[in-house]
Design a protein around this motif. Structure first.
Motif, PDB file in Angstrom:
ATOM      1  N   LEU A   8       0.855  -1.185   0.000  1.00 61.84           N
ATOM      2  CA  LEU A   8       0.000   0.000   0.000  1.00 61.84           C
ATOM      3  C   LEU A   8       0.893   1.238   0.000  1.00 61.84           C
ATOM      4  O   LEU A   8       1.773   1.384   0.849  1.00 61.84           O
ATOM      5  N   ILE A   9       0.653   2.150  -0.961  1.00 58.17           N
ATOM      6  CA  ILE A   9       1.385   3.417  -1.012  1.00 58.17           C
ATOM      7  C   ILE A   9       0.475   4.498  -0.450  1.00 58.17           C
ATOM      8  O   ILE A   9      -0.631   4.709  -0.973  1.00 58.17           O
ATOM      9  N   VAL A  10       0.929   5.173   0.591  1.00 57.70           N
ATOM     10  CA  VAL A  10       0.150   6.283   1.165  1.00 57.70           C
ATOM     11  C   VAL A  10       0.964   7.552   0.926  1.00 57.70           C
ATOM     12  O   VAL A  10       1.956   7.818   1.613  1.00 57.70           O
ATOM     13  N   GLU A  11       0.563   8.324  -0.089  1.00 59.14           N
ATOM     14  CA  GLU A  11       1.337   9.505  -0.497  1.00 59.14           C
ATOM     15  C   GLU A  11       0.388  10.522  -1.109  1.00 59.14           C
ATOM     16  O   GLU A  11      -0.369  10.189  -2.017  1.00 59.14           O
ATOM     17  N   GLU A  14       0.395  13.414  -5.898  1.00 58.23           N
ATOM     18  CA  GLU A  14      -0.155  12.482  -6.898  1.00 58.23           C
ATOM     19  C   GLU A  14       0.872  12.040  -7.933  1.00 58.23           C
ATOM     20  O   GLU A  14       0.872  10.900  -8.382  1.00 58.23           O
ATOM     21  N   ARG A  17       3.156   9.539  -6.333  1.00 55.46           N
ATOM     22  CA  ARG A  17       2.410   8.301  -6.084  1.00 55.46           C
ATOM     23  C   ARG A  17       2.231   7.513  -7.382  1.00 55.46           C
ATOM     24  O   ARG A  17       2.441   6.304  -7.432  1.00 55.46           O
ATOM     25  N   VAL A  21       3.671   3.785  -7.871  1.00 55.10           N
ATOM     26  CA  VAL A  21       2.691   2.725  -8.152  1.00 55.10           C
ATOM     27  C   VAL A  21       3.036   2.044  -9.481  1.00 55.10           C
ATOM     28  O   VAL A  21       3.092   0.818  -9.572  1.00 55.10           O
ATOM     29  N   VAL A  31      -0.395  -3.575  -5.984  1.00 49.44           N
ATOM     30  CA  VAL A  31      -0.271  -2.252  -5.366  1.00 49.44           C
ATOM     31  C   VAL A  31      -1.624  -1.610  -5.099  1.00 49.44           C
ATOM     32  O   VAL A  31      -2.506  -1.578  -5.949  1.00 49.44           O
ATOM     33  N   GLU A  33      -3.311   2.094  -3.333  1.00 45.16           N
ATOM     34  CA  GLU A  33      -2.831   3.458  -3.095  1.00 45.16           C
ATOM     35  C   GLU A  33      -3.897   4.341  -2.456  1.00 45.16           C
ATOM     36  O   GLU A  33      -5.088   4.139  -2.627  1.00 45.16           O
ATOM     37  N   THR A  34      -3.426   5.343  -1.716  1.00 43.53           N
ATOM     38  CA  THR A  34      -4.299   6.382  -1.177  1.00 43.53           C
ATOM     39  C   THR A  34      -3.437   7.598  -0.840  1.00 43.53           C
ATOM     40  O   THR A  34      -2.233   7.470  -0.656  1.00 43.53           O
ATOM     41  N   GLY A  35      -4.088   8.768  -0.796  1.00 38.20           N
ATOM     42  CA  GLY A  35      -3.336   9.979  -0.484  1.00 38.20           C
ATOM     43  C   GLY A  35      -3.777  10.588   0.819  1.00 38.20           C
ATOM     44  O   GLY A  35      -3.445  11.731   1.141  1.00 38.20           O
TER      45      GLY A  35
END
Length: 229
Positions: A8-11, A14, A17, A21, A31, A33-35
């Protein structure tokens, strides 16, 4: 081909990210993802990713808060903090927040991938307990812990990285630049004084007499050497 490893990428940036990703998908990772910090907590608890790449500065909720919250809820997988300044690493207290490791931004994608590969190797290796024994001590790098005659001594992320590198390279003279690259990473803005300060702190934890170190010795003009005996 999928590696069967979920990241999980939390960035909130954009562009960054998207790049991370895209690269990790091309490397065969699953993968997510969320920001957003709030959403990150929910995603981590719902999806149970193997590795979380978590930005230190997030809107709504700091990365450290996200980390603390999911640890309290029982999430035990790897959390790697992404931080903009090498100096911030000192603020990332592995115990308070439960961070497993960190990477400084801007990072080189190849460096990030190599770091993840080494973590994944460890995840896929059923023997999850890399343990180093020396003197009356045992180092458990995964939990940032040192046991001395059975007594637990907690290490910071940086002390953990420094000690692990020495234990993997026993009796070898390691110059300061090499050590700084390994510990703080690519394009680090750290000076040798900072490194020396961490060595002093580490000696207080591992040496019988820190003023006359027997294990972690200074090699004048070059760097350090770990006497494995």
């Amino acid at each position: 081909m999928s590696k069967g490893i979920k990241i999980l990428i939390v960035e909130d940036d954009e562009n960054l990210r998207f790049l991370v990703v895209h690269r990790l998908k091309s490397e065969g990772y699953d993968v997510l993802e969320t920001g957003d910090g709030e959403l990150a907590v929910k995603t981590i608890m719902d999806e149970k990713p193997d590795i979380v790449l978590l930005d230190w500065m997030l809107p709504g909720k700091q990365g450290s808060d996200v980390c603390q919250e999911v640890r309290k809820q029982g999430f035990e997988n790897l959390i790697i903090m992404m931080t903009a300044k090498a100096q911030d690493v000192d603020k990332i207290d592995a115990y308070t927040f439960g961070v497993s490791d960190y990477v400084t931004k801007p990072f080189n994608m190849d460096v990030l991938v190599a770091m993840l590969e080494s973590k994944v190797k460890f995840l896929l290796n059923n023997d999850k307990s890399e343990i180093h024994r020396f003197g009356d001590m045992e180092h458990h790098p995964n939990i940032h812990t040192l046991y001395r005659s059975g007594r637990k001594i907690e290490l910071t992320i940086l002390e953990n990285r420094i000690l692990l590198y020495f234990l993997r390279n026993p009796n070898k003279v390691i110059n300061r630049d090499e050590l700084m690259l390994v510990v703080w990473g690519y394009n680090s803005d750290v000076n040798t004084r900072t490194l020396d300060m961490h060595i002093v702190r580490l000696r207080k934890k591992i040496e019988l007499n820190p003023d006359n170190p027997q294990l972690l010795q200074t090699v004048r003009g070059i760097g350090y050497r770990f006497n494995a005996g």
